[in-house]
Design an enzyme around this catalytic site. Structure first.
Site, short mmCIF file in Angstrom:
data_model
loop_
_atom_site.label_atom_id
_atom_site.label_comp_id
_atom_site.label_asym_id
_atom_site.label_seq_id
_atom_site.Cartn_x
_atom_site.Cartn_y
_atom_site.Cartn_z
N GLU A 1 0.82 -1.22 0.00
CA GLU A 1 0.00 0.00 0.00
C GLU A 1 0.84 1.26 0.00
O GLU A 1 0.51 2.24 -0.67
CB GLU A 1 -0.94 0.01 1.22
CG GLU A 1 -2.02 1.10 1.16
CD GLU A 1 -1.57 2.47 1.67
OE1 GLU A 1 -2.30 3.44 1.43
OE2 GLU A 1 -0.48 2.57 2.28
N GLU A 2 1.91 1.25 0.79
CA GLU A 2 2.69 2.49 0.95
C GLU A 2 3.33 2.96 -0.36
O GLU A 2 3.79 4.10 -0.45
CB GLU A 2 3.77 2.32 2.03
CG GLU A 2 3.22 2.15 3.45
CD GLU A 2 2.52 3.39 4.02
OE1 GLU A 2 2.54 4.45 3.36
OE2 GLU A 2 1.98 3.29 5.13
N HIS B 1 3.03 8.59 10.09
CA HIS B 1 4.33 8.43 9.43
C HIS B 1 5.46 9.05 10.24
O HIS B 1 6.54 9.33 9.71
CB HIS B 1 4.33 8.95 7.97
CG HIS B 1 3.61 8.03 7.03
ND1 HIS B 1 3.78 8.05 5.67
CD2 HIS B 1 2.72 7.01 7.27
CE1 HIS B 1 3.01 7.10 5.10
NE2 HIS B 1 2.37 6.47 6.07
N ASP C 1 -8.12 2.15 6.83
CA ASP C 1 -6.79 2.74 6.99
C ASP C 1 -6.92 3.91 7.96
O ASP C 1 -8.00 4.45 8.16
CB ASP C 1 -6.23 3.18 5.63
CG ASP C 1 -4.71 3.15 5.59
OD1 ASP C 1 -4.08 3.24 6.67
OD2 ASP C 1 -4.14 3.07 4.49
ZN LIG Z 1 -1.93 3.41 5.61
#
Ligand SMILES: [Zn+2]
Length: 350
Positions: free
Chosen positions: A226-227, A327, A247
């Protein structure tokens, strides 16, 4: 309306197990194994657990009906690093996996994994790390060229480093530093998106415990890319009607999301999600008194959009637990996990 009991302890235990399993994008085997085992242990009849050729987990649970198949997705891959260059002084230049600020990983402990499976400890440090040596070291911009990995071995040349088996392209895992605090806060790297995988697991478990099955057959893609933008681009049946991507909700200045409710994303950097499916999820939350926060995540994309861009025809919505400082060194709260899990369980039953 069926009563559901949500088993918070097992959700948190599974989450911490995933957080402590390294899984930067591109290195998925260990964590997919961890997730596969957890879903197997649920021992749900009619649950099929398979792996896609690219390594994602495809979990299918036969529903009461099969005329409007549904999908769920969450991702196990996280931020991380690769060895970019072995410097002549024995330090490593690094290549970022995923998008984040270099200062978010400054002074972080890392594990460098060689191709043959040897592991070495180290730290991400600025090249000019000591204020006793470099005046104004704090003003130096944090970027690829000003940061490096210091290996906890006696190395002072590239040859020393290569003698350890370390080579360009090796994975570098960031320490997750997972900590569950007694009042419900959970602090760790990579809550994005392991917290959501834990919510899907919790929703399946809640239905199982109540002796129920989903109203419609559901396919959950537990993704591993996904990233980098293509996690759930494949893996769903062609006749899929709805996809709920799970998410993290982006918590911070100017955001409506928080760490204590289920986040429902109306729009993100890729545009609005589907108005009908999003509306249905909000109505479900209201009917079941599940606290939720609608929000917009301005610089964000999800596997729901990856599915759409790959040609997917289903309605797509995005829900998830609230994560602060995404993040970077992230944080959520068990309230958010429980409410997101509850919303997913109600969606499956609806
Ligand atoms: Zn994510």
């Amino acid at each position: 309306m069926a009563a559901l009991s949500l088993h918070l302890d097992s959700i948190v235990d599974f989450l911490v197990r995933m957080l402590n399993t390294p899984s930067p994008t591109g290195y998925h085997l260990e964590v997919i194994e961890t997730v596969e085992q957890a879903f197997h242990e649920l021992a749900i009849a009619d649950l099929r657990v398979e792996r896609s050729p690219k390594g994602a987990l495809i979990i299918t649970w036969r529903g009461e009906r099969d005329d409007a198949p549904r999908g769920l997705t969450a991702h196990t891959d996280t931020l991380g690093l690769l060895v970019r260059e072995i410097k002549s002084n024995g330090r490593l230049k690094l290549h970022m996996l995923g998008g984040y600020m270099w200062n978010a990983v400054e002074s972080e402990g890392v594990t460098i994994q060689t191709r043959d499976g040897r592991r070495y400890r180290g730290t991400v440090v600025p090249v000019k790390a000591s204020v006793h040596i470099h005046r104004g070291a704090g003003d130096e911009p944090r970027k690829q060229d000003t940061m490096e990995a210091r290996i906890d071995e006696r190395v002072s040349s590239a040859a020393d480093v290569r003698a350890l088996g370390i080579e360009v392209g090796d994975f570098v895992f960031l320490d997750p530093r997972a900590e569950v605090i007694a009042n419900g806060f959970i602090r760790s790297r990579h809550l994005d998106d392991k917290a959501s995988v834990a919510c899907i697991y919790g929703a399946f478990r809640a239905l199982r415990d109540a002796g129920l099955r989903p109203a419609q057959t559901v396919t959950a893609v537990i993704a591993n890319y996904e990233e980098v933008g293509h996690g759930a681009a494949a893996g769903f049946p062609p006749d899929l009607r709805e996809l709920v991507a799970v998410d993290m909700a982006a918590v911070g200045e100017g955001q409506n999301s928080d760490e204590f409710s289920a986040g429902i994303c109306v729009a993100d950097g890729g545009g609005p999600y589907h108005v009908e499916l999003t509306g249905r999820l909000r109505t479900l939350a209201e009917q079941h008194a599940i606290p939720y926060r609608p929000d917009i995540y301005p610089y964000y994309g999800s596997d729901g959009e990856a599915y759409w861009r790959a040609g997917g025809a289903a309605q797509v919505a995005l829900v998830g637990p609230g994560v602060d400082a995404s993040h970077a060194y992230e944080r959520t709260h068990t309230d958010s996990l429980i409410h997101t899990t509850h919303l997913l369980a109600r969606y499956l039953l609806s």
